[in-house]
Design an enzyme around this catalytic site. Structure first.
Site, PDB file in Angstrom:
ATOM      1  N   LEU A 148       0.850  -1.179   0.000  1.00 40.44           N
ATOM      2  CA  LEU A 148       0.000   0.000   0.000  1.00 40.44           C
ATOM      3  C   LEU A 148       0.894   1.239   0.000  1.00 40.44           C
ATOM      4  O   LEU A 148       1.999   1.204   0.541  1.00 40.44           O
ATOM      5  CB  LEU A 148      -0.899   0.022   1.243  1.00 40.44           C
ATOM      6  CG  LEU A 148      -1.922  -1.117   1.377  1.00 40.44           C
ATOM      7  CD1 LEU A 148      -2.603  -1.046   2.741  1.00 40.44           C
ATOM      8  CD2 LEU A 148      -2.948  -1.057   0.262  1.00 40.44           C
ATOM      9  N   ASP A 149       0.394   2.334  -0.585  1.00 46.32           N
ATOM     10  CA  ASP A 149       1.154   3.579  -0.570  1.00 46.32           C
ATOM     11  C   ASP A 149       1.428   4.011   0.868  1.00 46.32           C
ATOM     12  O   ASP A 149       0.678   3.671   1.791  1.00 46.32           O
ATOM     13  CB  ASP A 149       0.374   4.690  -1.275  1.00 46.32           C
ATOM     14  CG  ASP A 149       0.224   4.444  -2.764  1.00 46.32           C
ATOM     15  OD1 ASP A 149       1.003   3.641  -3.306  1.00 46.32           O
ATOM     16  OD2 ASP A 149      -0.681   5.052  -3.369  1.00 46.32           O
ATOM     17  N   LYS A 150       2.480   4.776   1.052  1.00 46.03           N
ATOM     18  CA  LYS A 150       2.860   5.248   2.384  1.00 46.03           C
ATOM     19  C   LYS A 150       1.689   5.906   3.112  1.00 46.03           C
ATOM     20  O   LYS A 150       1.448   5.650   4.298  1.00 46.03           O
ATOM     21  CB  LYS A 150       4.029   6.237   2.270  1.00 46.03           C
ATOM     22  CG  LYS A 150       4.441   6.857   3.594  1.00 46.03           C
ATOM     23  CD  LYS A 150       5.545   7.885   3.402  1.00 46.03           C
ATOM     24  CE  LYS A 150       5.890   8.582   4.725  1.00 46.03           C
ATOM     25  NZ  LYS A 150       6.945   9.601   4.546  1.00 46.03           N
ATOM     26  N   THR A 152      -1.483   5.493   2.726  1.00 44.60           N
ATOM     27  CA  THR A 152      -2.706   4.698   2.741  1.00 44.60           C
ATOM     28  C   THR A 152      -2.700   3.716   3.897  1.00 44.60           C
ATOM     29  O   THR A 152      -1.700   3.042   4.138  1.00 44.60           O
ATOM     30  CB  THR A 152      -2.865   3.929   1.417  1.00 44.60           C
ATOM     31  OG1 THR A 152      -2.890   4.849   0.337  1.00 44.60           O
ATOM     32  CG2 THR A 152      -4.150   3.115   1.400  1.00 44.60           C
ATOM     33  N   ARG A 247      -5.523   6.575  -6.942  1.00 47.57           N
ATOM     34  CA  ARG A 247      -5.368   8.024  -6.775  1.00 47.57           C
ATOM     35  C   ARG A 247      -5.300   8.716  -8.126  1.00 47.57           C
ATOM     36  O   ARG A 247      -5.884   9.795  -8.326  1.00 47.57           O
ATOM     37  CB  ARG A 247      -4.127   8.307  -5.949  1.00 47.57           C
ATOM     38  CG  ARG A 247      -4.194   7.758  -4.545  1.00 47.57           C
ATOM     39  CD  ARG A 247      -2.824   7.661  -3.908  1.00 47.57           C
ATOM     40  NE  ARG A 247      -2.225   8.982  -3.695  1.00 47.57           N
ATOM     41  CZ  ARG A 247      -0.971   9.164  -3.317  1.00 47.57           C
ATOM     42  NH1 ARG A 247      -0.170   8.124  -3.130  1.00 47.57           N
ATOM     43  NH2 ARG A 247      -0.505  10.385  -3.126  1.00 47.57           N
TER      44      ARG A 247
END
Length: 281
Positions: A148-150, A152, A247
């Site tokens: 997961l993105d930082k 998120t 996103r």
């Protein structure tokens, strides 16, 4: 992208005139620094000859790239990393990744990641650690099959053994795992499916865009859950798992994720602006 066979890319008209390193980064979905490292290492030719990273590419030229192994660094245990464990058995561990936590070590985030925290808790079996250590760069992300993105938060499944890792990777390849994400977006979103190209933004290396001529395909299904004042609560499910995919798609449709510091925009309503500032930090 891992080390592998050379890849030949034809420069199309819309990409002509751009820097060589930017062209490679966009075409192969890698960072510009990675592309520069390959160029400096003699792994790139343009029309059969080596060129500098800053040189421009011309329409019709063939760029051949032999991807190199990723840069490596030690992944050490870090007991200070905080996250919630939902489930542990002999094969997997299920965790809640909080916002602000990077999943695995990389340039700029050599420690303090989820992997460092998992190592500190002794949650990896010896076989997955031994196999990762023997593979180029893989010791930075033992047992990690998705991320997961930082910024998120969400639930992640991490393999504790080599057998579980391969089984999970096969499920992701077969798209038999459903990934659902919820978000609050600015504006009135609609239920729809995005099916677009995906590549690194030609002018901003921190972003990705669908407006590229070279890249990979990205498919996101968006479903409206609740309409709010000046915003919408949505659920997104994925058929592909590209970096920043959700996103990117939401932002390019005019309804960016509330508080997104990279793709977002300032909401019109004062209460949303205040909330966006809080979420963006």
């Amino acid at each position: 992208m891992s080390a592998g066979k050379p890849v030949a890319i034809l420069v199309v008209r819309t990409a002509a005139g751009g820097r060589l390193d930017r062209f490679i980064a966009g075409a192969l979905d890698v960072s510009r620094s990675e592309a520069q490292r390959w160029i400096d290492g003699g792994r790139v030719t343009v029309a059969g000859a080596s060129r500098a990273a800053s040189s421009t590419v011309r329409e019709g030229e063939e760029v051949v790239v032999a991807p190199g192994p990723p840069e490596t660094s030690a992944a050490a245990p870090d007991a200070d990393v905080r996250f919630e464990v939902l489930h542990v058995d002999d094969e997997i561990v299920v965790v809640v990744k909080p916002p602000g936590l990077v999943v695995h070590p990389a340039r700029g985030h050599e420690t303090g990641t989820l992997v460092n925290g998992l190592l500190a808790r002794g949650l990896f079996a010896h076989d997955v650690l031994d196999e990762a250590e023997s593979s180029q760069g893989s010791h930075l992300r033992p047992g990690i099959v998705h991320r997961l993105d930082k910024g998120t938060s969400g639930v992640m499944v991490v393999a504790r053994t080599a057998r579980a890792r391969e089984f999970l990777k096969a499920q992701f390849r077969a798209q038999s795992i459903e990934r659902a994400y919820e978000a609050i977006v600015v504006g009135a979103a609609e239920s729809r499916t995005f099916s677009t190209m995906h590549g690194r933004h030609p002018r901003d290396r921190l972003r990705f865009t669908s407006r590229v001529s070279q890249g990979k395909w990205a498919i996101t299904h968006v479903r409206v859950l609740t309409s709010l004042r000046g915003a919408t609560h949505v659920e997104c499910t994925l058929e592909t798992g590209r970096t920043h995919q959700i996103r990117m798609h939401l932002a390019e449709s005019g309804t960016p994720v509330l508080g997104d510091p990279v793709y977002g925009r300032t909401p019109g309503a004062a209460e949303l602006r205040e909330l966006a500032v809080h979420l963006g930090h």
